[in-house]
Motif scaffolding. Sequence first.
Motif, PDB file in Angstrom:
ATOM      1  N   GLU A 183       0.838  -1.203   0.000  1.00 59.49           N
ATOM      2  CA  GLU A 183       0.000   0.000   0.000  1.00 59.49           C
ATOM      3  C   GLU A 183       0.875   1.257   0.000  1.00 59.49           C
ATOM      4  OE1 GLU A 183      -2.561   3.181   0.509  1.00 59.49           O
ATOM      5  OE2 GLU A 183      -2.904   1.196  -0.365  1.00 59.49           O
ATOM      6  N   ARG A 184       1.914   1.236   0.811  1.00 60.81           N
ATOM      7  CA  ARG A 184       2.841   2.367   0.836  1.00 60.81           C
ATOM      8  C   ARG A 184       3.537   2.518  -0.508  1.00 60.81           C
ATOM      9  NH1 ARG A 184       5.890   1.261   6.613  1.00 60.81           N
ATOM     10  NH2 ARG A 184       4.242   2.024   8.009  1.00 60.81           N
ATOM     11  N   GLY A 185       3.921   1.374  -1.092  1.00 59.80           N
ATOM     12  CA  GLY A 185       4.593   1.413  -2.385  1.00 59.80           C
ATOM     13  C   GLY A 185       3.710   1.977  -3.477  1.00 59.80           C
ATOM     14  N   ILE A 186       2.458   1.563  -3.500  1.00 57.28           N
ATOM     15  CA  ILE A 186       1.504   2.061  -4.499  1.00 57.28           C
ATOM     16  C   ILE A 186       1.303   3.563  -4.330  1.00 57.28           C
ATOM     17  CG2 ILE A 186      -0.906   1.988  -5.245  1.00 57.28           C
ATOM     18  CD1 ILE A 186      -0.889  -1.002  -4.594  1.00 57.28           C
ATOM     19  N   THR A 187       1.241   4.012  -3.098  1.00 58.48           N
ATOM     20  CA  THR A 187       1.011   5.432  -2.827  1.00 58.48           C
ATOM     21  C   THR A 187       2.197   6.291  -3.246  1.00 58.48           C
ATOM     22  OG1 THR A 187      -0.455   4.919  -0.964  1.00 58.48           O
ATOM     23  CG2 THR A 187       0.527   7.126  -1.010  1.00 58.48           C
ATOM     24  N   SER A 188       3.409   5.812  -2.996  1.00 56.71           N
ATOM     25  CA  SER A 188       4.596   6.646  -3.208  1.00 56.71           C
ATOM     26  C   SER A 188       5.291   6.436  -4.550  1.00 56.71           C
ATOM     27  CB  SER A 188       5.610   6.392  -2.082  1.00 56.71           C
ATOM     28  OG  SER A 188       6.037   5.035  -2.077  1.00 56.71           O
ATOM     29  N   ALA A 189       4.980   5.351  -5.263  1.00 53.86           N
ATOM     30  CA  ALA A 189       5.683   5.049  -6.518  1.00 53.86           C
ATOM     31  C   ALA A 189       5.394   6.091  -7.589  1.00 53.86           C
ATOM     32  CB  ALA A 189       5.279   3.664  -7.015  1.00 53.86           C
ATOM     33  N   LYS A 190       6.342   6.259  -8.479  1.00 55.29           N
ATOM     34  CA  LYS A 190       6.175   7.205  -9.580  1.00 55.29           C
ATOM     35  C   LYS A 190       5.288   6.597 -10.668  1.00 55.29           C
ATOM     36  CE  LYS A 190      10.499   9.640  -8.717  1.00 55.29           C
ATOM     37  NZ  LYS A 190      11.797  10.102  -9.257  1.00 55.29           N
ATOM     38  N   ILE A 191       4.760   7.466 -11.514  1.00 55.62           N
ATOM     39  CA  ILE A 191       3.783   7.052 -12.524  1.00 55.62           C
ATOM     40  C   ILE A 191       4.296   5.942 -13.438  1.00 55.62           C
ATOM     41  CG2 ILE A 191       2.522   7.836 -14.576  1.00 55.62           C
ATOM     42  CD1 ILE A 191       2.053  10.478 -13.165  1.00 55.62           C
ATOM     43  N   PRO A 192       5.536   5.988 -13.948  1.00 58.49           N
ATOM     44  CA  PRO A 192       5.984   4.896 -14.828  1.00 58.49           C
ATOM     45  C   PRO A 192       5.930   3.522 -14.152  1.00 58.49           C
ATOM     46  CG  PRO A 192       7.442   6.783 -15.055  1.00 58.49           C
ATOM     47  CD  PRO A 192       6.543   7.077 -13.892  1.00 58.49           C
ATOM     48  N   ALA A 193       6.284   3.473 -12.871  1.00 51.70           N
ATOM     49  CA  ALA A 193       6.247   2.194 -12.157  1.00 51.70           C
ATOM     50  C   ALA A 193       4.810   1.726 -11.964  1.00 51.70           C
ATOM     51  CB  ALA A 193       6.940   2.332 -10.805  1.00 51.70           C
ATOM     52  N   ILE A 194       3.905   2.653 -11.634  1.00 51.86           N
ATOM     53  CA  ILE A 194       2.491   2.316 -11.476  1.00 51.86           C
ATOM     54  C   ILE A 194       1.910   1.842 -12.801  1.00 51.86           C
ATOM     55  CG2 ILE A 194       0.207   3.280 -11.017  1.00 51.86           C
ATOM     56  CD1 ILE A 194       1.806   2.769  -8.503  1.00 51.86           C
TER      57      ILE A 194
END
Length: 209
Positions: A10-21
């Motif tokens: 959840e933290r990763g999804i919130t903080s990741a940059k757009i290309p990674a998402i």
Amino acid sequence: MYLGEIVDIERGITSAKIPAIRALHIICFGSEGENYKRRRALRNFAGFSWGIESQEHKEHLELVSKELTAADLTAICGILNLSYDGSTEEVAKRICDFLASPTEITNDEEDRESEDEWSSLVSTQSRIERNGGENREGRSCFSLTFRDVEDSIRPLSGNDDYPVSRWINDFEGIASLTNWTDLQMLLFAKRSLTGLAKLFVQSQSGVKT
């Protein structure tokens, strides 16, 4: 289990940059999706509709290996808290296998190390309390759990928007105010890491300070 129910993810999804998402959305749903809907969709992802031994899984894995770069896969590992060691094909398989049935993943070695550190911390603080609340340097000290200080420490994921040098300064400032011991600093710092930062530290051996 939904990805959004796993705290580190959840933290990763919130903080990741757009290309990674965007890359993770391609793996989960087969398309880039709409920008403003991707993170919500990923939080609600509960796994593929097929098993890891199925033909569909093999075909999906081949597609992922062709469509995404090694950098994409590494960034996705940061979101999912997975190891990014190995070839592109091995990393892609690790990601797809995990996404077939998402569950909370823990590193056994890391868990054992943390348990040993906690035991040492409890022993040290019990000794401090018996000695009148002072540590070996003569400073007053009190018992803390990570839950007591968790809200005061901003997690470090390795993203560029929060440089590690600034995180260290912020962390050491809190440690100074609370008179943490070296052991407390080590344990609380490691428990404040997420994503690629956590994976990096886990990949290092003999981290004792």
